[in-house]
Design a protein around this motif. Structure first.
Motif, PDB file in Angstrom:
ATOM      1  N   LEU A  76       7.877  10.842  15.736  1.00 17.61           N
ATOM      2  CA  LEU A  76       9.232  10.377  16.019  1.00 17.61           C
ATOM      3  C   LEU A  76       9.893  11.172  17.150  1.00 17.61           C
ATOM      4  N   LYS A  77      10.620  10.455  17.950  1.00 13.78           N
ATOM      5  CA  LYS A  77      11.429  11.038  19.006  1.00 13.78           C
ATOM      6  C   LYS A  77      12.740  11.539  18.403  1.00 13.78           C
ATOM      7  N   PRO A  78      13.213  12.705  18.776  1.00 10.34           N
ATOM      8  CA  PRO A  78      14.495  13.182  18.241  1.00 10.34           C
ATOM      9  C   PRO A  78      15.605  12.167  18.485  1.00 10.34           C
ATOM     10  N   GLY A  79      16.332  11.831  17.441  1.00 16.83           N
ATOM     11  CA  GLY A  79      17.412  10.865  17.561  1.00 16.83           C
ATOM     12  C   GLY A  79      17.003   9.416  17.398  1.00 16.83           C
ATOM     13  N   ALA A  80      15.725   9.162  17.154  1.00 16.11           N
ATOM     14  CA  ALA A  80      15.255   7.785  17.002  1.00 16.11           C
ATOM     15  C   ALA A  80      15.855   7.137  15.753  1.00 16.11           C
ATOM     16  N   VAL A  81      15.942   5.814  15.804  1.00 22.41           N
ATOM     17  CA  VAL A  81      16.364   5.033  14.644  1.00 22.41           C
ATOM     18  C   VAL A  81      15.111   4.436  14.017  1.00 22.41           C
ATOM     19  N   VAL A  82      14.936   4.655  12.718  1.00 25.61           N
ATOM     20  CA  VAL A  82      13.699   4.261  12.045  1.00 25.61           C
ATOM     21  C   VAL A  82      14.004   3.278  10.914  1.00 25.61           C
ATOM     22  N   ILE A  83      13.369   2.116  10.974  1.00 24.88           N
ATOM     23  CA  ILE A  83      13.481   1.131   9.896  1.00 24.88           C
ATOM     24  C   ILE A  83      12.126   1.016   9.228  1.00 24.88           C
ATOM     25  N   ASP A  84      12.097   1.365   7.954  1.00 23.19           N
ATOM     26  CA  ASP A  84      10.853   1.410   7.190  1.00 23.19           C
ATOM     27  C   ASP A  84      10.750   0.170   6.303  1.00 23.19           C
ATOM     28  N   VAL A  85       9.861  -0.748   6.692  1.00 21.07           N
ATOM     29  CA  VAL A  85       9.656  -1.984   5.932  1.00 21.07           C
ATOM     30  C   VAL A  85       8.526  -1.811   4.913  1.00 21.07           C
ATOM     31  N   GLY A  86       7.708  -0.805   5.091  1.00 21.40           N
ATOM     32  CA  GLY A  86       6.566  -0.602   4.208  1.00 21.40           C
ATOM     33  C   GLY A  86       6.994  -0.338   2.769  1.00 21.40           C
ATOM     34  N   THR A  87       6.304  -0.958   1.832  1.00 22.31           N
ATOM     35  CA  THR A  87       6.557  -0.729   0.412  1.00 22.31           C
ATOM     36  C   THR A  87       5.211  -0.529  -0.269  1.00 22.31           C
ATOM     37  N   CYS A  88       4.927   0.700  -0.634  1.00 16.87           N
ATOM     38  CA  CYS A  88       3.599   1.044  -1.153  1.00 16.87           C
ATOM     39  C   CYS A  88       3.723   1.673  -2.537  1.00 16.87           C
ATOM     40  N   PRO A  89       3.036   1.134  -3.542  1.00  9.20           N
ATOM     41  CA  PRO A  89       3.051   1.758  -4.860  1.00  9.20           C
ATOM     42  C   PRO A  89       2.082   2.940  -4.910  1.00  9.20           C
ATOM     43  N   VAL A  90       2.561   4.076  -5.380  1.00 11.12           N
ATOM     44  CA  VAL A  90       1.692   5.239  -5.562  1.00 11.12           C
ATOM     45  C   VAL A  90       1.817   5.693  -7.010  1.00 11.12           C
ATOM     46  N   GLU A  91       0.714   6.129  -7.575  1.00  9.38           N
ATOM     47  CA  GLU A  91       0.700   6.497  -8.984  1.00  9.38           C
ATOM     48  C   GLU A  91       1.580   7.715  -9.234  1.00  9.38           C
ATOM     49  N   ASP A  92       2.395   7.617 -10.268  1.00 11.95           N
ATOM     50  CA  ASP A  92       3.294   8.705 -10.638  1.00 11.95           C
ATOM     51  C   ASP A  92       3.503   8.655 -12.150  1.00 11.95           C
ATOM     52  N   PRO A  93       2.768   9.483 -12.908  1.00 11.28           N
ATOM     53  CA  PRO A  93       2.867   9.462 -14.370  1.00 11.28           C
ATOM     54  C   PRO A  93       4.273   9.730 -14.888  1.00 11.28           C
ATOM     55  N   SER A  94       5.096  10.415 -14.101  1.00 13.12           N
ATOM     56  CA  SER A  94       6.446  10.739 -14.550  1.00 13.12           C
ATOM     57  C   SER A  94       7.414   9.573 -14.403  1.00 13.12           C
ATOM     58  N   ALA A  95       7.021   8.539 -13.638  1.00 14.77           N
ATOM     59  CA  ALA A  95       7.885   7.377 -13.435  1.00 14.77           C
ATOM     60  C   ALA A  95       7.818   6.438 -14.631  1.00 14.77           C
ATOM     61  N   GLU A  96       8.843   5.617 -14.797  1.00 14.83           N
ATOM     62  CA  GLU A  96       8.958   4.752 -15.973  1.00 14.83           C
ATOM     63  C   GLU A  96       7.769   3.811 -16.113  1.00 14.83           C
ATOM     64  N   TYR A  97       7.303   3.266 -14.996  1.00 15.95           N
ATOM     65  CA  TYR A  97       6.209   2.291 -15.036  1.00 15.95           C
ATOM     66  C   TYR A  97       4.876   2.880 -14.576  1.00 15.95           C
ATOM     67  N   GLY A  98       4.823   4.194 -14.426  1.00 15.80           N
ATOM     68  CA  GLY A  98       3.576   4.836 -14.038  1.00 15.80           C
ATOM     69  C   GLY A  98       3.322   4.850 -12.543  1.00 15.80           C
ATOM     70  N   TYR A  99       4.262   4.366 -11.763  1.00 17.17           N
ATOM     71  CA  TYR A  99       4.128   4.393 -10.307  1.00 17.17           C
ATOM     72  C   TYR A  99       5.522   4.452  -9.699  1.00 17.17           C
ATOM     73  N   ARG A 100       5.569   4.814  -8.435  1.00 15.76           N
ATOM     74  CA  ARG A 100       6.814   4.761  -7.675  1.00 15.76           C
ATOM     75  C   ARG A 100       6.527   4.143  -6.320  1.00 15.76           C
ATOM     76  N   LEU A 101       7.554   3.674  -5.666  1.00 20.36           N
ATOM     77  CA  LEU A 101       7.402   3.025  -4.367  1.00 20.36           C
ATOM     78  C   LEU A 101       7.764   3.999  -3.254  1.00 20.36           C
ATOM     79  N   VAL A 102       6.930   4.048  -2.244  1.00 19.25           N
ATOM     80  CA  VAL A 102       7.206   4.852  -1.048  1.00 19.25           C
ATOM     81  C   VAL A 102       7.013   3.964   0.177  1.00 19.25           C
ATOM     82  N   GLY A 103       7.506   4.417   1.295  1.00 19.30           N
ATOM     83  CA  GLY A 103       7.395   3.642   2.520  1.00 19.30           C
ATOM     84  C   GLY A 103       6.307   4.151   3.442  1.00 19.30           C
ATOM     85  N   ASP A 104       6.257   3.558   4.632  1.00 22.03           N
ATOM     86  CA  ASP A 104       5.335   4.019   5.669  1.00 22.03           C
ATOM     87  C   ASP A 104       5.753   5.372   6.226  1.00 22.03           C
TER      88      ASP A 104
END
Length: 263
Positions: free
Chosen positions: A192-220
């Motif tokens: 990233l360039k300093p001061g850039a504007v970033v729009i993250d459309v990525g939606t990726c499920p990653v395993e997380d035993p501590s989360a309610e459904y066993g996964y959480r969503l993260v972006g790109d």
């Protein structure tokens, strides 16, 4: 592991639909992995799209992963072509996409997620004219239409994809970054360039035993790193997702107004 996460996601969605019916849909059908293209083409939700009481038709075929998708065997082109152009609230009809790509022409509908991304930029007062924009991903749903929309607003647009050489070097020169790669934490601070504007459309499920459904969503985007260098960055979840829903409702309202002759 990825398949298990997807199963938990589908169960969560099914539980949600048992509690709430959302929107304007007169008919809704859930298809099985064994459903054929012809069965879908003859189904009531698509056959009846020309009825006046139906304001919009959504026909998105969702692919979590090409090799694992239950709909990868379907002929998406045939299904999209059957949707009425005037009620294509997803904005994926070939004629709508074609008009979006041509100067001097206007599509009846713009795809919802790209439209939401642009709305975020405009309402936030982000300058687009003359700026360098990098779009990561070239899908028909997000990458291609958002690149076309940014060009319409006079940005200098570069598309980065899986075959692009030195994507980090290209992206770090951008004033605006829109990423829809579907790769968790792909974009680090060095991209990233300093001061850039970033729009993250990525939606990726990653395993997380501590989360309610066993996964959480993260972006790109590695969100914590991006916060330290970008002037603005959308979170996942809660960033682009609500905008997609809002733009779908907006397109459906426009379809109804056009149908009943409202200006």
């Amino acid at each position: 592991m990825y398949r298990k996460i997807l199963m938990r996601m589908r169960m969560r969605m099914m539980n949600a639909t048992r509690k709430v019916v959302v929107g304007w849909a007169k008919e809704y059908k859930r298809y099985l992995s064994t459903t054929t293209t012809n069965q879908i083409l003859l189904s009531p939700p698509l056959v009846s799209v020309d009825l006046p009481e139906i304001w919009g038709s959504t026909s998105t075929l969702y692919h979590h992963h090409p090799s694992q998708s239950p709909v990868s065997h379907l002929d998406e082109e045939k299904i999209l072509n059957l949707v009425s152009l005037e009620k294509d609230v997803d904005g994926f009809h070939p004629i709508n996409m074609g008009n979006l790509s041509m100067r001097g022409r206007e599509p009846l509908f713009v795809p919802c997620t790209p439209k939401g991304c642009l709305e975020l930029l405009l309402r936030s007062g982000v300058e687009i004219v003359g700026k360098k924009a990098v779009v990561i991903g070239r899908s028909n749903i997000v990458g291609l239409p958002i690149a076309l929309l940014l060009q319409r607003h006079h940005a200098t647009v570069t598309i980065v994809h899986a075959c692009t050489k030195n994507p980090e070097r290209i992206t770090c020169e951008a004033d605006i970054v829109v990423t829809a790669a579907g790769v968790p934490s792909l974009i680090r601070s060095s991209w990233l360039k300093p001061g850039a504007v970033v729009i993250d459309v990525g939606t990726c499920p990653v395993e997380d035993p501590s989360a309610e459904y066993g996964y959480r969503l993260v972006g790109d985007v590695c969100y914590e790193e991006a916060l330290s260098i970008a002037s603005a960055v959308t979170p996942v979840p809660g960033g682009v997702g609500p905008m997609t829903i809002a733009m779908l409702l907006c397109n459906t309202l426009d379809s109804a107004k056009r149908l009943y002759g409202f200006t």
